[in-house]
Write a protein that holds these residues in place. Structure first.
Motif, mmCIF file in Angstrom:
data_model
loop_
_atom_site.group_PDB
_atom_site.id
_atom_site.type_symbol
_atom_site.label_atom_id
_atom_site.label_comp_id
_atom_site.label_asym_id
_atom_site.label_seq_id
_atom_site.Cartn_x
_atom_site.Cartn_y
_atom_site.Cartn_z
ATOM 1 N N LYS A 124 -1.400 -8.584 0.618
ATOM 2 C CA LYS A 124 -2.305 -8.129 1.672
ATOM 3 C C LYS A 124 -1.737 -6.896 2.382
ATOM 4 O O LYS A 124 -2.485 -5.967 2.716
ATOM 5 C CB LYS A 124 -2.547 -9.254 2.674
ATOM 6 N N LEU A 125 -0.426 -6.895 2.601
ATOM 7 C CA LEU A 125 0.209 -5.725 3.222
ATOM 8 C C LEU A 125 0.066 -4.495 2.335
ATOM 9 O O LEU A 125 -0.239 -3.391 2.819
ATOM 10 C CB LEU A 125 1.682 -6.009 3.499
ATOM 11 N N ARG A 126 0.278 -4.668 1.035
ATOM 12 C CA ARG A 126 0.122 -3.540 0.111
ATOM 13 C C ARG A 126 -1.329 -3.059 0.083
ATOM 14 O O ARG A 126 -1.600 -1.861 -0.007
ATOM 15 C CB ARG A 126 0.571 -3.940 -1.297
ATOM 16 N N ALA A 127 -2.258 -4.008 0.168
ATOM 17 C CA ALA A 127 -3.668 -3.632 0.206
ATOM 18 C C ALA A 127 -3.983 -2.812 1.454
ATOM 19 O O ALA A 127 -4.704 -1.806 1.396
ATOM 20 C CB ALA A 127 -4.546 -4.890 0.159
ATOM 21 N N LEU A 128 -3.437 -3.233 2.586
ATOM 22 C CA LEU A 128 -3.670 -2.495 3.832
ATOM 23 C C LEU A 128 -3.093 -1.094 3.765
ATOM 24 O O LEU A 128 -3.723 -0.131 4.232
ATOM 25 C CB LEU A 128 -3.062 -3.256 5.011
ATOM 26 N N VAL A 129 -1.913 -0.958 3.198
ATOM 27 C CA VAL A 129 -1.278 0.359 3.104
ATOM 28 C C VAL A 129 -2.142 1.317 2.281
ATOM 29 O O VAL A 129 -2.186 2.527 2.572
ATOM 30 C CB VAL A 129 0.144 0.227 2.512
ATOM 31 N N GLN A 130 -2.852 0.796 1.272
ATOM 32 C CA GLN A 130 -3.724 1.657 0.461
ATOM 33 C C GLN A 130 -4.840 2.289 1.296
ATOM 34 O O GLN A 130 -5.368 3.346 0.941
ATOM 35 C CB GLN A 130 -4.362 0.868 -0.700
ATOM 36 N N LEU A 131 -5.208 1.636 2.387
ATOM 37 C CA LEU A 131 -6.276 2.163 3.240
ATOM 38 C C LEU A 131 -5.891 3.483 3.908
ATOM 39 O O LEU A 131 -6.749 4.215 4.397
ATOM 40 C CB LEU A 131 -6.648 1.139 4.319
ATOM 41 N N TYR A 132 -4.602 3.804 3.919
ATOM 42 C CA TYR A 132 -4.138 5.061 4.499
ATOM 43 C C TYR A 132 -4.199 6.218 3.506
ATOM 44 O O TYR A 132 -3.863 7.357 3.868
ATOM 45 C CB TYR A 132 -2.703 4.913 5.001
ATOM 46 N N ARG A 133 -4.568 5.947 2.267
ATOM 47 C CA ARG A 133 -4.560 7.007 1.248
ATOM 48 C C ARG A 133 -5.381 8.241 1.632
ATOM 49 O O ARG A 133 -4.975 9.358 1.329
ATOM 50 C CB ARG A 133 -5.014 6.456 -0.099
ATOM 51 N N PRO A 134 -6.552 8.087 2.265
ATOM 52 C CA PRO A 134 -7.288 9.299 2.670
ATOM 53 C C PRO A 134 -6.610 10.078 3.803
ATOM 54 O O PRO A 134 -7.029 11.196 4.111
ATOM 55 C CB PRO A 134 -8.643 8.744 3.143
ATOM 56 N N TYR A 135 -5.580 9.505 4.415
ATOM 57 C CA TYR A 135 -4.994 10.098 5.610
ATOM 58 C C TYR A 135 -3.529 10.489 5.466
ATOM 59 O O TYR A 135 -3.013 11.259 6.277
ATOM 60 C CB TYR A 135 -5.106 9.115 6.787
ATOM 61 N N CYS A 136 -2.823 9.909 4.482
ATOM 62 C CA CYS A 136 -1.384 10.131 4.332
ATOM 63 C C CYS A 136 -1.046 10.549 2.905
ATOM 64 O O CYS A 136 -1.816 10.310 1.974
ATOM 65 C CB CYS A 136 -0.603 8.858 4.659
ATOM 66 N N LYS A 194 0.998 10.470 -0.734
ATOM 67 C CA LYS A 194 1.343 9.376 -1.647
ATOM 68 C C LYS A 194 2.779 8.902 -1.444
ATOM 69 O O LYS A 194 3.065 7.709 -1.546
ATOM 70 C CB LYS A 194 1.140 9.821 -3.100
ATOM 71 N N ASN A 195 3.693 9.824 -1.187
ATOM 72 C CA ASN A 195 5.103 9.451 -1.028
ATOM 73 C C ASN A 195 5.313 8.546 0.176
ATOM 74 O O ASN A 195 6.142 7.619 0.132
ATOM 75 C CB ASN A 195 5.976 10.693 -0.916
ATOM 76 N N ALA A 196 4.586 8.803 1.238
ATOM 77 C CA ALA A 196 4.705 7.972 2.440
ATOM 78 C C ALA A 196 4.241 6.549 2.143
ATOM 79 O O ALA A 196 4.908 5.573 2.515
ATOM 80 C CB ALA A 196 3.876 8.566 3.578
ATOM 81 N N GLN A 234 7.315 0.110 -1.545
ATOM 82 C CA GLN A 234 8.580 -0.303 -2.152
ATOM 83 C C GLN A 234 9.281 -1.368 -1.323
ATOM 84 O O GLN A 234 9.874 -2.304 -1.872
ATOM 85 C CB GLN A 234 9.493 0.915 -2.337
ATOM 86 N N LYS A 235 9.218 -1.237 -0.002
ATOM 87 C CA LYS A 235 9.842 -2.234 0.874
ATOM 88 C C LYS A 235 9.095 -3.565 0.797
ATOM 89 O O LYS A 235 9.713 -4.633 0.815
ATOM 90 C CB LYS A 235 9.868 -1.738 2.327
ATOM 91 N N ILE A 236 7.777 -3.490 0.715
ATOM 92 C CA ILE A 236 6.974 -4.714 0.599
ATOM 93 C C ILE A 236 7.234 -5.379 -0.757
ATOM 94 O O ILE A 236 7.396 -6.603 -0.846
ATOM 95 C CB ILE A 236 5.475 -4.392 0.755
ATOM 96 N N LYS A 237 7.304 -4.548 -1.796
ATOM 97 C CA LYS A 237 7.506 -5.069 -3.150
ATOM 98 C C LYS A 237 8.862 -5.764 -3.275
ATOM 99 O O LYS A 237 9.001 -6.730 -4.037
ATOM 100 C CB LYS A 237 7.397 -3.929 -4.164
ATOM 101 N N LYS A 273 7.135 6.294 8.260
ATOM 102 C CA LYS A 273 6.500 7.053 7.180
ATOM 103 C C LYS A 273 4.997 7.229 7.315
ATOM 104 O O LYS A 273 4.447 8.244 6.868
ATOM 105 C CB LYS A 273 6.802 6.374 5.838
ATOM 106 N N ILE A 274 4.316 6.230 7.866
ATOM 107 C CA ILE A 274 2.850 6.318 7.952
ATOM 108 C C ILE A 274 2.478 7.152 9.165
ATOM 109 O O ILE A 274 2.511 6.689 10.313
ATOM 110 C CB ILE A 274 2.214 4.914 8.042
ATOM 111 N N ARG A 275 2.137 8.406 8.909
ATOM 112 C CA ARG A 275 1.758 9.357 9.946
ATOM 113 C C ARG A 275 0.383 9.937 9.605
ATOM 114 O O ARG A 275 0.275 11.026 9.041
ATOM 115 C CB ARG A 275 2.790 10.486 10.032
#
Length: 297
Positions: A60-72, A74-76, A82-85, A156-158
């Motif tokens: 679920k955390l990884r899914a939520l992080v994907q929601l930032y793709r239009p805004y951040c 890929k490296n971030a 990686q930390k979640i994994k 990282k998520i900015r």
């Protein structure tokens, strides 16, 4: 202790009050910390149910992080993933062994009882592996790993602008849709696995979104969940198939009963995988007929 990471996440330039994605992440991390603290209090091994819940939380955390793709960038996103994994991987051995044994047992039930004696050596072999792997504790400090997720998220998520669920959902829907139709046309197992990942991301994102309780969304989510479960079942069969082929190439293959049981099981898997793909394709046509994400305000 759990309050520390809430402070860490809220120190970023966007607050939980403004960011619904962040708020959802906080709730999932809080539940994960609770599981870690329960385990520390009892000083016992994690149960299969706790391991399952922790791994669902990481997904679920990884899914939520994907929601930032239009805004951040890929490296971030990748750095947080990686930390979640790392947390998920720490429990993957025990969980995978449990799922593999359950998949094997479920497949045996599909076929006649007459064949049970033929696959009994295989059931005994994987029952032993299941027990041995489950008895090994995870090789990480869960509290520390969860704090690292929170810290990396903050660092990282900015987002370039205030994020919301809608654009992220559109991105995930398009990824899942393309992979679904590619899997159907090319008939490659790996494409079904990639589709499974993005269908689950999309499912969790919708379930955690503000739109989850709207009358139109609820029946759609039920169907997406059914597809995610079916793709998960297909993935489990593929993992068992890979393990059985590996087993046949090991030294244990000289044990004739075990080799015969593995060969029989592989023939069953071929039949079941074909049936799974046909069912998946039905869902693909039903759920991805629209060119854009159907879940919104």
């Amino acid at each position: 202790m759990a309050g520390d990471w809430v402070t860490i996440l809220c120190m970023s330039k966007y607050s939980a009050k403004q960011d619904a994605i962040l708020r959802a992440g906080q709730k999932i991390l809080a539940r994960s910390f609770d599981l870690a603290e329960q385990n520390s209090a009892t000083n016992q091994q994690f149960t299969p149910e706790q391991i399952h819940q922790l791994r669902v939380n990481t997904k679920k955390l990884r899914a939520l992080v994907q929601l930032y793709r239009p805004y951040c960038g890929k490296n971030a996103i990748k750095s947080v993933e990686q930390k979640i994994k790392r947390v998920a991987d720490a429990f993957s051995g025990a969980r995978d062994a449990h799922v593999m044994y359950a998949t094997l047992c479920a497949l045996v039930e599909v076929y006649s009882a007459e064949e049970l004696h033929n696959v009994k050596p295989l059931l005994q072999y994987y029952a032993g592996k299941h027990q041995n792997i489950h008895s090994a504790p995870p090789a990480l400090d869960l509290h520390k790993a969860l704090h690292t997720i929170a810290e990396t998220w903050q660092k990282k998520i900015r987002p370039k602008r205030q994020p919301d669920f809608e654009q992220g959902l559109e991105h995930s829907y398009q990824k899942a849709r393309k992979l679904a139709f590619d899997a159907e046309s090319l008939d490659e197992d790996e494409l079904y696995h990639q589709c499974r990942k993005w269908v689950k991301y999309y499912l969790y994102q919708v379930q955690l979104s503000p739109y989850k309780k709207t009358p139109i969304v609820k029946p759609y989510v039920t169907e997406i969940k059914a597809l995610a479960e079916l793709l998960g079942q297909f993935h489990d069969r593929c993992e068992l198939e890979r393990a059985l082929n590996k087993l046949l190439n090991k030294k244990t293959s000289h044990i004739q009963e075990l080799e015969s049981a593995a060969t029989l099981m592989l023939s069953w898997l071929v039949e079941q995988k074909r049936a799974d793909k046909e069912r998946c394709q039905h869902y693909f046509q039903q759920l991805f007929s629209q060119t854009h994400n159907p879940v919104s305000h």
